[in-house]
Design a protein around this motif. Structure first.
Motif, PDB file in Angstrom:
ATOM      1  N   PRO A 212       0.394 -32.550 -27.738  1.00 35.24           N
ATOM      2  CA  PRO A 212       0.262 -33.170 -26.923  1.00 35.24           C
ATOM      3  C   PRO A 212       0.535 -31.634 -26.159  1.00 35.24           C
ATOM      4  O   PRO A 212       2.189 -31.148 -25.981  1.00 35.24           O
ATOM      5  N   ALA A 241      -5.257 -38.501 -33.034  1.00 35.39           N
ATOM      6  CA  ALA A 241      -4.663 -39.894 -31.769  1.00 35.39           C
ATOM      7  C   ALA A 241      -3.712 -40.542 -32.378  1.00 35.39           C
ATOM      8  O   ALA A 241      -3.927 -41.549 -33.755  1.00 35.39           O
ATOM      9  N   GLY A 242      -2.633 -41.562 -31.173  1.00 38.91           N
ATOM     10  CA  GLY A 242      -2.254 -42.255 -31.976  1.00 38.91           C
ATOM     11  C   GLY A 242      -0.451 -41.799 -32.376  1.00 38.91           C
ATOM     12  O   GLY A 242       0.790 -41.884 -31.941  1.00 38.91           O
ATOM     13  N   ALA A 243      -0.693 -40.654 -32.921  1.00 41.53           N
ATOM     14  CA  ALA A 243       0.588 -39.786 -33.225  1.00 41.53           C
ATOM     15  C   ALA A 243       0.591 -37.776 -31.947  1.00 41.53           C
ATOM     16  O   ALA A 243       1.722 -37.623 -30.968  1.00 41.53           O
ATOM     17  N   MET A 244      -0.319 -37.625 -31.777  1.00 36.58           N
ATOM     18  CA  MET A 244      -0.330 -36.364 -30.957  1.00 36.58           C
ATOM     19  C   MET A 244      -0.991 -36.520 -29.606  1.00 36.58           C
ATOM     20  O   MET A 244      -1.057 -35.699 -28.743  1.00 36.58           O
ATOM     21  N   SER A 245      -1.604 -37.756 -29.494  1.00 36.94           N
ATOM     22  CA  SER A 245      -2.035 -38.021 -27.668  1.00 36.94           C
ATOM     23  C   SER A 245      -1.431 -39.417 -28.332  1.00 36.94           C
ATOM     24  O   SER A 245      -1.327 -40.500 -29.368  1.00 36.94           O
TER      25      SER A 245
ATOM     26  N   HIS B 407       6.295 -36.757 -29.501  1.00 42.28           N
ATOM     27  CA  HIS B 407       5.645 -37.824 -30.158  1.00 42.28           C
ATOM     28  C   HIS B 407       5.128 -38.761 -29.891  1.00 42.28           C
ATOM     29  O   HIS B 407       5.746 -39.502 -29.459  1.00 42.28           O
ATOM     30  N   PHE B 408       4.102 -39.414 -29.685  1.00 42.15           N
ATOM     31  CA  PHE B 408       3.667 -40.992 -29.469  1.00 42.15           C
ATOM     32  C   PHE B 408       3.609 -42.021 -29.934  1.00 42.15           C
ATOM     33  O   PHE B 408       3.534 -43.128 -29.332  1.00 42.15           O
TER      34      PHE B 408
END
Lengths: 488, 488
Positions: A212, A241-245, B407-408
């Motif tokens: 991100p 998505a979920g990891a990098m957003s 990291h999300f």
């Protein structure tokens, strides 16, 4: 062998995100750009550019006042031509057009005969040839597979040369280091001439954000080279998505917009008017294992929403492809790819990388998948034409001839139209069960295996001016001799 | 085990046909209805109905003055409830709703263990159980496979009973003869009560036109029974374009509209206000071999255009499914099914028959394909929800917590939302290549084989009032004993 150079869609876009939803996402992107900002790492020159343009620079963190990036982006063209060395292959990037390019980046290749192994320059050339021969791929692409048998710091010469030599479709340059980007531009100058390259787009490049909210030095270096040379950058947030957003579609879209706006605007500060494309590579991860997933409904929504954000910004849009996480060209592979390529066409994507050959989450270029995907792309050409309501298509005379209970196969209207009537799949088996048994009970992948081998056996390349060919080879040899091999 | 009883779409329809195009097709349908007309074969009673309503009747040919059918159709409801014996399973047919029902009609069944063979009543019950257990199928359907081990003239009893006994989802009645339709209605009366059945829709039936422009005595007989009893008819032109209609999309659509309008209007003349659905089963044929093809781009355009014509007429619409011509659950099967089910959802179909299990052009019900399709239907549920732009979905706090380069996965917002975040496919393998090798290199079909067997092994049925059960069994036994077995 020349088909339509690209698709011009005659169907509307499928717009899933409401205008109000888009506005809410845009407002949050503005907040991300100002309240959080982006990092431009190990790139002091880029920080200077931002500072001069009015952004707040704090270390490597750059914050953008509201409206600044939209103002900068006003010089970006809504549509541009990427020239091919064969002008009949030129593509128009933007507007109602769709351009299909092959898979990009896999270190591995696979086919049913030899199985999975590291890619080589021979595989690379094979995929360039297959893309050249398929009327449904409009573009030769870039890293159709990694030629792992060549040194990392020199393989870009052979890759760019293969695109020029074995195809006459438009292609992509190297982005793995600024000097490799320079080499790519210099090879294009040999083919097109210095002045032509300075005034026209002859290469398009993939510049990924380090999501991100980060751009790294490698990508920024390549972006600067290409934008300076008036060559197109596809600035693409690369997001699982979920990891990098965030783990939601709307949150992820606000991040995509912030990252793409910043990267695209940077090209305009480097060279106002340089061609640039709003990119988005976005999929989700399995929240059980963390593995990337493809062909998911969330992936289709992300793609569709991002397309609308790009459209509202007035920029050409790159996304989509024939994605799958499957390790083999089976039902999972086909289902996931069919869902993503349909979503791609319907969303109004302009430039579609990874349109053919993608397997195993992008780690592997598959020969069978390549021709299976090309068959799908052909169908997308038909779909994009929409419904013809000309008098001939209405077929009133056929009804008058046939009447209730009759058969249309022999009708004069059918005879006049059957040749172009229905797309004929190269992969599907529509025969009876008994015929299919007699033919050896082949599945689609096995039928595809024969097709790509027949194609490569029948390949004849486009002509290349011998003077240009010689100049390219000399350039490569001199440059290669000027520094030692390295695998970084 | 109860999921959402049906989908209410939160995304717009994808409208490929222009309003001008639709008007042109409607004008031609009016010409077909008046200048050519339809044939109603071996059905003197129906001819009388048409004559009384103002149509021109010449032998079995009926011609409809312009505007007549639209006037008659004004009594047809735009939306209606089909009641299930479990009210939580009631479905709303029409409007923004989508209902998925299993494959209908195949004489054969197949699975990876036993291969392809004729269907039996045991297979029939198995498919009813699988549809009952899947939260993504809203409807038990009708002829989920032909129970070929039972006599043709008596198998309808066991089929209707299986739907009532082994499921509590809504179902379909027999249409293969008027007396079998009567038996179906009488069995419904035992379950729901006479008055309730007279005032409410508890069964929905598939009435195919004998295209082009013909309705036969069998279908007309069943239609009359059901419409009289206030039960829903899906009046469906059954067209393989190029053979049973012109070889063009627009010409075929004009025929679909003419046939559907006539059949739907007939239900209103029999009982004004009776529930009726505009149906369209339309695919193309291979112009080389004459074999039916599925998942073609022309098929998607036909489906999309027909949906718009139904919408303009104000009637619920039935079409689509998970179609394929493939003989095995391979890549062809998945690709064609993915394209058709996506087109189905996007076009705005209200009732989708053949949503799971269809193989081999509809000749075969596949156990593996059934659960693979159900996984696709689950994804369609997510897609139809569209993009949530609530504050929670915008995830601003996640950005504030994580920042550039972070990291999300561990963010509080992710923790709050990950459970419901991304659809988890039951079929897809998203693991690494190495893990997939270690797991035995299974393809999607092989993984599906385990799933349906586990499902059937874990089946527990819904409760059925013992008094009703006994009454149904007595009714069937008496009726079966009252006439000899026959295989016509």
């Amino acid at each position: 062998m020349i088909g339509a150079p690209y698709i011009t869609r005659n169907i509307p876009v499928f717009d899933v995100l409401s205008d109000e939803g888009a506005e809410k996402i845009e407002a949050q992107a503005d907040r991300l750009l100002w309240e959080i900002g982006l990092e431009f790492r190990e790139a002091p020159e880029i920080l200077q550019i931002w500072k001069a343009a009015g952004a707040e620079v704090d270390g490597e963190r750059v914050r953008f006042p509201k409206g600044m990036l939209r103002e900068v982006l006003k010089t970006a063209p809504a549509q541009f031509t990427q020239h091919a060395r064969n002008p009949a292959r030129n593509v128009e990037v933007g507007g109602n057009n769709i351009i299909f390019a092959p898979v990009y980046g896999p270190p591995f290749v696979t086919d049913l005969d030899k199985g999975r192994r590291y890619g080589t320059i021979e595989d690379f050339r094979n995929f360039v040839k297959l893309a050249y021969m398929s009327p449904w791929l409009h573009h030769s692409g870039g890293t159709v597979c990694e030629p792992v048998d060549l040194p990392v710091n020199k393989r870009h010469f052979d890759m760019v040369y293969a695109h020029i030599k074995y195809s006459d479709k438009p292609f992509m340059g190297s982005v793995t280091a600024p000097e490799r980007a320079e080499d790519s531009v210099n090879m294009a100058r040999i083919v097109f001439g210095d002045d032509f390259v300075d005034q026209n787009c002859v290469m398009i490049q993939l510049i990924n954000a380090n999501s991100p909210l980060v751009f790294d030095a490698t990508m920024l270096g390549a972006l600067k080279v290409y934008a300076s040379a008036n060559q197109a950058c596809i600035v693409s947030p690369f997001i699982l998505a979920g990891a990098m957003s965030p783990v939601t579609v709307a949150g992820t879209l606000s991040q995509v917009l912030a990252e793409a706006m910043a990267g695209c605007a940077l090209t305009q500060l480097i060279r106002p008017g340089a061609p640039v494309v709003f990119g988005a590579f976005v999929s989700s991860i399995s929240m059980q294992s963390g593995a990337p997933t493809f062909g998911s409904p969330e992936g289709s929504l992300l793609l569709n929403g991002a397309a609308k954000l790009a459209r509202r910004l007035g920029l050409p849009f790159r996304s989509g492809g024939s994605f799958t996480a499957s390790k083999t060209p089976d039902a999972q592979s086909a289902q996931e790819s069919a869902q993503t390529i349909a979503a791609t066409v319907q969303a109004g994507v302009n430039f579609c990388l990874h349109a053919a050959g993608w397997l195993e989450g992008g780690l592997c270029s598959s020969y069978e998948k390549f021709v299976m995907d090309a068959d799908q792309l052909a169908m997308m050409h038909v779909l994009a034409k929409g419904i013809d309501v000309s008098d001939e298509a209405m077929a009133m005379d056929a009804f008058q001839e046939v009447g209730p209970g009759g058969h249309f196969l022999g009708a004069a209207h059918t005879q006049r139209n059957f040749e172009s009537a229905f797309y004929r799949s190269t992969i599907a088996d529509n025969n009876s069960y008994e015929q299919w048994l007699a033919d050896g009970q082949l599945d689609a992948a096995t039928r595809a295996n024969k097709i790509w081998k027949d194609m490569l056996a029948g390949y004849t390349g486009p002509e290349l001016d011998p003077g240009i060919d010689e100049a390219l080879v000399s350039f490569m040899e001199e440059r290669k001799a000027s520094f030692p091999d390295s695998n970084v």
